[in-house]
Design an enzyme around this catalytic site. Structure first.
Site, PDB file in Angstrom:
ATOM      1  N   TYR A  41      -4.721   6.935  -2.968  1.00  0.00           N
ATOM      2  CA  TYR A  41      -4.008   7.242  -4.216  1.00  0.00           C
ATOM      3  C   TYR A  41      -4.781   8.257  -5.049  1.00  0.00           C
ATOM      4  O   TYR A  41      -6.009   8.169  -5.176  1.00  0.00           O
ATOM      5  CB  TYR A  41      -3.783   5.966  -5.017  1.00  0.00           C
TER       6      TYR A  41
ATOM      7  N   GLU B  51       8.493   4.452  -5.443  1.00  0.00           N
ATOM      8  CA  GLU B  51       8.867   5.442  -6.459  1.00  0.00           C
ATOM      9  C   GLU B  51       9.595   6.659  -5.907  1.00  0.00           C
ATOM     10  O   GLU B  51      10.445   7.231  -6.576  1.00  0.00           O
ATOM     11  CB  GLU B  51       7.620   5.892  -7.236  1.00  0.00           C
TER      12      GLU B  51
ATOM     13  N   GLU C 117       1.018   3.307 -14.831  1.00  0.00           N
ATOM     14  CA  GLU C 117       2.389   3.822 -14.788  1.00  0.00           C
ATOM     15  C   GLU C 117       3.212   3.077 -13.743  1.00  0.00           C
ATOM     16  O   GLU C 117       4.366   2.738 -13.973  1.00  0.00           O
ATOM     17  CB  GLU C 117       2.368   5.323 -14.471  1.00  0.00           C
TER      18      GLU C 117
ATOM     19  N   ASP D  74       3.496   2.565  -7.559  1.00  0.00           N
ATOM     20  CA  ASP D  74       2.107   3.035  -7.483  1.00  0.00           C
ATOM     21  C   ASP D  74       1.115   2.056  -8.117  1.00  0.00           C
ATOM     22  O   ASP D  74       1.457   1.332  -9.058  1.00  0.00           O
ATOM     23  CB  ASP D  74       1.974   4.405  -8.164  1.00  0.00           C
TER      24      ASP D  74
ATOM     25  N   ASP E 243      -1.160   1.897 -10.385  1.00  0.00           N
ATOM     26  CA  ASP E 243      -1.824   2.227 -11.649  1.00  0.00           C
ATOM     27  C   ASP E 243      -0.963   1.731 -12.801  1.00  0.00           C
ATOM     28  O   ASP E 243       0.050   1.059 -12.599  1.00  0.00           O
ATOM     29  CB  ASP E 243      -2.090   3.734 -11.756  1.00  0.00           C
TER      30      ASP E 243
ATOM     31  N   ARG F  70      -4.459   9.256  -8.342  1.00  0.00           N
ATOM     32  CA  ARG F  70      -4.732   9.118  -9.785  1.00  0.00           C
ATOM     33  C   ARG F  70      -5.735   7.987  -9.964  1.00  0.00           C
ATOM     34  O   ARG F  70      -5.373   6.818  -9.940  1.00  0.00           O
ATOM     35  CB  ARG F  70      -3.443   8.829 -10.564  1.00  0.00           C
TER      36      ARG F  70
ATOM     37  N   HIS G 181      -9.633   1.704  -8.866  1.00  0.00           N
ATOM     38  CA  HIS G 181      -9.213   2.233  -7.574  1.00  0.00           C
ATOM     39  C   HIS G 181     -10.393   2.865  -6.865  1.00  0.00           C
ATOM     40  O   HIS G 181     -11.402   3.193  -7.464  1.00  0.00           O
ATOM     41  CB  HIS G 181      -8.132   3.312  -7.745  1.00  0.00           C
TER      42      HIS G 181
END
Length: 878
Positions: A296, A7, A84, A80, A82, A298, A343
């Site tokens: 990570y 990203e 998103e 990433d 997740d 989030r 996570h």
């Protein structure tokens, strides 16, 4: 070489270091596609078909990936880990397929890693999978819901409540939390109560404090001593009796460490300990993650990988000794509603590295230190204490006092870390002297203390995020953006660390609570999040979720089409009456106009947006006051509709008025003979309500003639203009030509002499010739480590920036120029270069060694591309 897409360029740089030259690592720079900001992007009549568009900024990034695929027909999506990140991978695959860069024989795989370390990246590359479509569908449902709410509800707000900016599926619910808390505070009525403390001394002369708990043989409740008289009677009861120790009870106690961080608790603790906002915390954590220092950031998870637990236990033993390591590893499980992304917690990737061993910027160092300490503490032994309670009383048992104390026998995890508190509660944890049952107590002082009950505290960003998490509103990836959005919309302001609703925020909440109550309901919003979680777990169809929502929501939107603004305003007047028109001290009608004594006050909206309180007798009575409760002090100095008389000069009344474009002073009234009497705007630095006659006359004397310029005889004037005080060298102040020069202060307008004026005008003329001259850097950082050339920090019109060659990169607000490292400066330059292919090409040429080559005929220049038409701004949603 297979093409790996992540990203951000910072992440690409770190991963490229681990993968080596066998891969091409490129950045997508976040989402590459979004719904166009126009009606029909989610087609509710075509089974919620979504029409995506590649953002103009993203086209060059997609092209770069497509060009790289020409050299190697293999794509690895490493965004990433997740929802998103999964969505970005899906968008990339769709966009590249649409432009035929992905062919039938192109192998496309998805890899995820929770930390950017060589081991994690290598393991991920060895275990590829396909894009997780249930996770993508949960994203699609969320994005469609946010679009449908924002694009349909915001225009209703614009039509019915001028000045309102937007509504959002989660944003409006969060705003409601803040508004309701403020209403609780306003409705709160403080209650008086008293307590009594005694300073006592043991037979050995050691002093300690005890509080009164029993009076007249009865256990005291909080409000039993309701006034000073009752408190004084209690004091007399203590002082008139001999006291001795009735009992001493010592109990062992222990405290366990807090769980490791997840997104919400990290934001809360960073707010408590450093005053960092949610957005700043997340951007700082993002940089730590991309540099490979933490996992990570989030996540809803608080579990820790077994190897990380072992690493933490080893680090504790090495640093603090075996006694600080518990017999068994600590296991943490989620308590929050809807914990959805599987996570790990947020933890350091290497437990042996503390903040001092890493080269970090100031904010990163603070946040990393917090994460490192919390992670170690969560695997450390409990703190052991001894809590002592001493009961003291009189022989007749009419009076009883109690003293509490605490002794830490073994500090355990407290040696490393203790969790902060949002609202401090008094705790009696003092160490007590040696006390034995039967000891006589000597009274040194007996003191009554007055208290008042306190209203519930306003939310901080930390406590707001905590409340959102408890209610199941929003998700880790959205907390920061939601809290920031309601501040950016000016619905909420931050005072110190507390969030206070603006009147605009109250208006929006009052409107939505009356006409869309269901859609800003806490249970409804949390249930919708549950449904989205079911979609991501492949237990529900996302189109079914959308159909159920749209059926009722579209009907609610339709019901507002017939609403008249006057009807809406009267309803809001009714809802906000306790806030706008609180009871008066004399018991009179709080809505009676104080100016004409006949009209009724009510909320009104202005054409330009916003709201105010006005009289129903308009236009005969022009009384207005700002939206909100009346301010008696402001009313005294307020400017009435017919102006405030400051005095007279040469027979003329001098008044100050509130005008459409701000306050102004005026000489004499408007008459048939004099329709435009002399007027002058009041500068912002001079509060109009406090203006006095002498200053008003100074303003009415403008523009001021300083005199003819000594070189050409043309007049020099001083005046106050749109952009502040200035000089003008021209035949008249209305002359568009001539030379203008800024003055430093308002006072200079009235005091500046010819010598100073000539100097300022000359400097202005000279500065015109100096355009293009290099500005001096405020900090010289040295040579670019990869490309050469000086890297400097400059002061710009819109804040400090990094300059290298012809590249100017803005320094983020959270970074002080003095704290900027060369590594971060290079990252900022790299991000800027990525947005400009021409500058990127020039930089690459500069880096490459010069080669002799046959002269080539220059390529014909392409015609410049037409700029796309400006798009209408869409309402922002969550």
């Amino acid at each position: 070489m297979p093409v790996v897409v992540v990203e951000s360029p910072a992440k690409a740089k770190t991963i490229n270091k681990y993968l080596g030259d066998n891969y091409t690592v490129l950045a997508s720079y976040g989402h590459v596609r979004d719904l166009p900001p126009k009606d029909g992007s989610v087609d509710t009549d075509a089974d919620f078909e979504m029409k995506w568009e590649v953002a103009s900024d993203s086209k060059k990034h997609v092209k770069a990936i497509a060009d790289a695929l020409k050299d190697d027909n293999a794509l690895i999506l490493a965004t990433d880990p997740d929802r998103e990140g999964e969505a970005i991978s899906w968008h990339l695959q769709e966009a590249l397929t649409k432009r035929k860069s992905i062919k039938k024989d192109t192998p496309v795989s998805r890899v995820v890693f929770n930390q950017i370390t060589k081991k994690a990246v290598t393991e991920a590359m060895d275990n590829p999978r396909q894009v997780d479509m249930p996770l993508v569908e949960a994203y699609l449902a969320r994005r469609a819901l946010d679009y449908l709410v924002g694009f349909n509800l915001s225009p209703v707000l614009w039509r019915k409540l001028p000045g309102a900016k937007s509504a959002g599926r989660v944003q409006s619910v969060t705003l409601r939390l803040i508004v309701e808390r403020e209403m609780e505070i306003e409705a709160f009525r403080a209650r008086e109560y008293w307590s009594v403390k005694a300073l006592l001394s043991t037979p050995r002369g050691q002093e300690f404090e005890a509080r009164l708990t029993t009076l007249a043989g009865k256990k005291l409740d909080k409000f039993d001593l309701g006034d000073a008289t009752q408190a004084e009677m209690a004091v007399q009861a203590i002082t008139s009796r001999d006291l001795s120790v009735v009992s001493v009870e010592a109990k062992p106690a222990s405290r366990n460490p807090s769980a490791p961080f997840m997104t919400s608790t990290l934001q809360q603790e960073a707010s408590r300990k450093f005053g960092m906002g949610a957005r700043q915390t997340m951007s700082t954590a993002q940089r730590l993650y991309e540099a490979g220092h933490i996992t990570y950031m989030r996540t809803d998870g608080i579990d820790m990988a077994p190897e990380a637990v072992t690493m933490a236990r080893d680090a504790i033993k090495d640093r603090y000794g075996a006694e600080y390591v518990p017999g068994e590893p600590r296991i943490y499980k989620n308590k929050a509603k809807n914990a959805q992304e599987a996570h790990e917690c947020i933890r350091p990737t290497d437990m042996t590295k503390d903040a001092g061993s890493l080269n970090l910027e100031a904010d990163q160092r603070k946040l990393y230190d917090l994460i490192w300490k919390r992670t170690l503490a969560c695997q450390m032994a409990s703190a052991r204490m001894e809590r002592t309670t001493v009961e003291i009383g009189s022989k007749d048992e009419q009076v009883g006092l109690r003293a509490n104390g605490q002794v830490v026998l073994f500090d355990g995890f407290l040696r490393v870390y203790e969790e902060g508190r949002d609202d401090v509660v008094d705790e009696d944890d003092k160490r007590l002297p040696q006390i034995s049952e039967g000891d006589k107590m000597d009274k040194r002082a007996v003191t009554p203390e007055q208290h008042f009950t306190q209203p519930p505290p306003r939310y901080t960003e930390a406590t707001l995020v905590k409340r959102m998490e408890e209610l199941g509103i929003g998700r880790p990836s959205t907390y920061a953006s939601i809290v920031t959005t309601i501040q950016d919309r000016e619905y909420v302001r931050k005072d110190g660390n507390r969030l206070i609703p603006e009147d605009k925020g109250r208006l929006v909440t009052a409107f939505l609570e009356n006409y869309f109550r269901r859609y800003i309901g806490y249970d409804f919003t949390a249930d919708l999040e549950n449904q989205l979680d079911q979609v991501s777990a492949a237990d529900a169809n996302y189109k079914d979720v959308l159909h159920r929502f749209w059926r009722d929501f579209s009907a609610a939107i339709g019901e507002t089409s017939e609403l008249r603004i006057t009807e809406v305003l009267e309803k809001i007047n009714e809802v906000l009456e306790p806030h706008l028109f609180p009871p008066t001290e004399d018991g009179g009608d709080p809505r009676l106009c104080p100016h004409c004594g006949a009209g009724r006050l009510s909320m009104r909206t202005a054409r330009s947006g916003g709201a105010f309180i006005g009289c129903s007798n308009y236009p005969e009575c022009r009384y207005t006051r700002p939206f909100g409760p009346p301010d008696p002090e402001a009313e005294k100095s307020a400017i009435p509709p017919d102006g405030k008389l400051l005095g007279t000069d040469a027979g003329d009344e001098i008044r100050v008025f509130k005008g459409r474009f701000g306050p102004y002073v005026q000489r004499g009234p408007v008459t048939e003979e004099n329709k435009k009497p002399p007027r002058q705007s009041v500068p912002k630095d001079w509060p109009a309500e406090e203006l006095e006659l002498d200053r008003a006359l100074m303003l009415l004397s403008l523009p001021r003639q300083i005199g003819p310029h000594p070189e050409d005889g043309i007049m020099v004037w001083s005046n106050i203009g749109r952009y502040g005080p200035y000089l003008k060298h021209a035949e008249s102040t209305s002359d568009r030509g001539g030379t203008n020069a800024n003055l430093e202060s308002l006072d200079e307008v009235f005091t500046v002499g010819m010598n100073r004026a000539v100097q300022l005008l000359a400097e202005k003329v000279a500065s015109r010739g100096g355009r293009g001259k290099a500005a001096k850097p405020i900090r010289e950082m040295g040579e670019h480590p990869d490309l050469g050339g000086d890297v400097n920090v400059m002061e710009g019109k819109y804040g400090p920036y990094v300059k290298w060659e012809k590249v100017n990169a803005t320094i983020p607000k959270e970074i002080e120029p003095a704290d900027l490292t060369m590594e971060r400066a290079v990252e900022l330059i790299e991000e800027k270069l990525a947005k400009s292919p021409a500058k990127r090409k020039a930089a690459t040429k500069k880096k490459a060694p010069a080669k002799k080559a046959a002269a080539k005929k220059p390529a014909a220049k392409k015609a410049p591309a037409k700029k796309p038409a400006a798009k209408k701004a869409a309402p922002k949603t969550d």
